[in-house]
Design a protein around this motif. Structure first.
Motif, PDB file in Angstrom:
ATOM      1  N   ALA A   1       0.841  -1.196   0.000  1.00 30.38           N
ATOM      2  CA  ALA A   1       0.000   0.000   0.000  1.00 30.38           C
ATOM      3  C   ALA A   1       0.878   1.248   0.000  1.00 30.38           C
ATOM      4  O   ALA A   1       2.000   1.233   0.495  1.00 30.38           O
ATOM      5  CB  ALA A   1      -0.906   0.003   1.230  1.00 30.38           C
ATOM      6  N   ALA A   2       0.337   2.325  -0.543  1.00 31.96           N
ATOM      7  CA  ALA A   2       1.061   3.601  -0.543  1.00 31.96           C
ATOM      8  C   ALA A   2       1.076   4.153   0.881  1.00 31.96           C
ATOM      9  O   ALA A   2       0.135   3.959   1.645  1.00 31.96           O
ATOM     10  CB  ALA A   2       0.387   4.583  -1.487  1.00 31.96           C
ATOM     11  N   GLY A   3       2.139   4.837   1.229  1.00 31.82           N
ATOM     12  CA  GLY A   3       2.225   5.436   2.555  1.00 31.82           C
ATOM     13  C   GLY A   3       3.663   5.610   2.983  1.00 31.82           C
ATOM     14  O   GLY A   3       4.593   5.346   2.222  1.00 31.82           O
ATOM     15  N   ALA A   4       3.822   6.049   4.220  1.00 33.46           N
ATOM     16  CA  ALA A   4       5.150   6.256   4.796  1.00 33.46           C
ATOM     17  C   ALA A   4       5.377   5.226   5.898  1.00 33.46           C
ATOM     18  O   ALA A   4       4.450   4.884   6.634  1.00 33.46           O
ATOM     19  CB  ALA A   4       5.270   7.662   5.362  1.00 33.46           C
TER      20      ALA A   4
END
Length: 192
Positions: free
Chosen positions: A170-173
């Motif tokens: 998933a996209a994210g930090a």
């Protein structure tokens, strides 16, 4: 003469015996006249890693596979992959995976190197198939710089695009934990 009589026989029967006498003078062992036969003996398992730790290596050095593929590797800091490649040879790092990888890389048109580290598999893919397009992802800043350096010294700029980021589901930090051995960084989960 350094060794005489019975000592010569001992050296012929036990190659490590010469190194045990020379261990305190490791920095002097970095000379090429001694390093070449030492690399040969270590690559065959005749001499323990204990005797090679701390001996400086030439930079960059050529990593050559039995099937002829080769690339340059630069060992700037002590690190397991580079030291194994230098002292024990190309198939010392994941030999089963590397030999299968060679077969796939010959036919590949693209390769995504996730967690590229210093670029071992990216360099191997390029050495095997210079036309392959490579995308190399390495989130650790210090190791990413090594990856970029290896791309430059192997003249892979046209075929290999490095990215200083991690890939995930998933996209994210995320938080990256970098231990003393920077090559072993990992993503820190919520429970850590």
């Amino acid at each position: 003469m350094l060794f005489q009589g019975r000592d010569r026989l001992n050296i012929m029967l036990n190659p490590s015996s010469i190194l045990s006498r020379l261990k305190p003078r490791r920095q002097q062992l970095g000379h090429l006249f001694f390093r070449v036969p030492l690399r040969w003996a270590v690559s065959r398992g005749w001499v323990s890693d204990y005797y090679t730790s701390g001996i400086p290596v030439e930079n960059p050095f050529l990593v050559r596979f039995p099937s002829g593929e080769h690339f340059l590797y630069s060992l700037t800091d002590p690190e397991g992959i580079g030291e194994a490649l230098y002292w024990k040879g190309a198939l010392s790092t994941e030999p089963d995976v590397a030999s299968v990888f060679l077969e796939y890389a010959r036919r590949a048109t693209g390769f995504i190197d996730v967690g590229a580290n210093s670029g071992f598999y990216s360099m191997l893919a390029h050495a095997t198939n210079p036309k392959v397009r490579i995308w190399a992802f390495e989130p650790n800043p210090a190791v990413y710089r090594k990856l970029e350096h290896h791309i430059l010294i192997n003249k892979m700029e046209a075929s290999c695009q490095p990215y200083a980021m991690a890939l995930g589901e998933a996209a994210g930090a995320v938080k990256l934990q970098i231990p003393a051995d920077a090559t072993m960084a990992h993503v820190v989960g919520d429970s850590e």
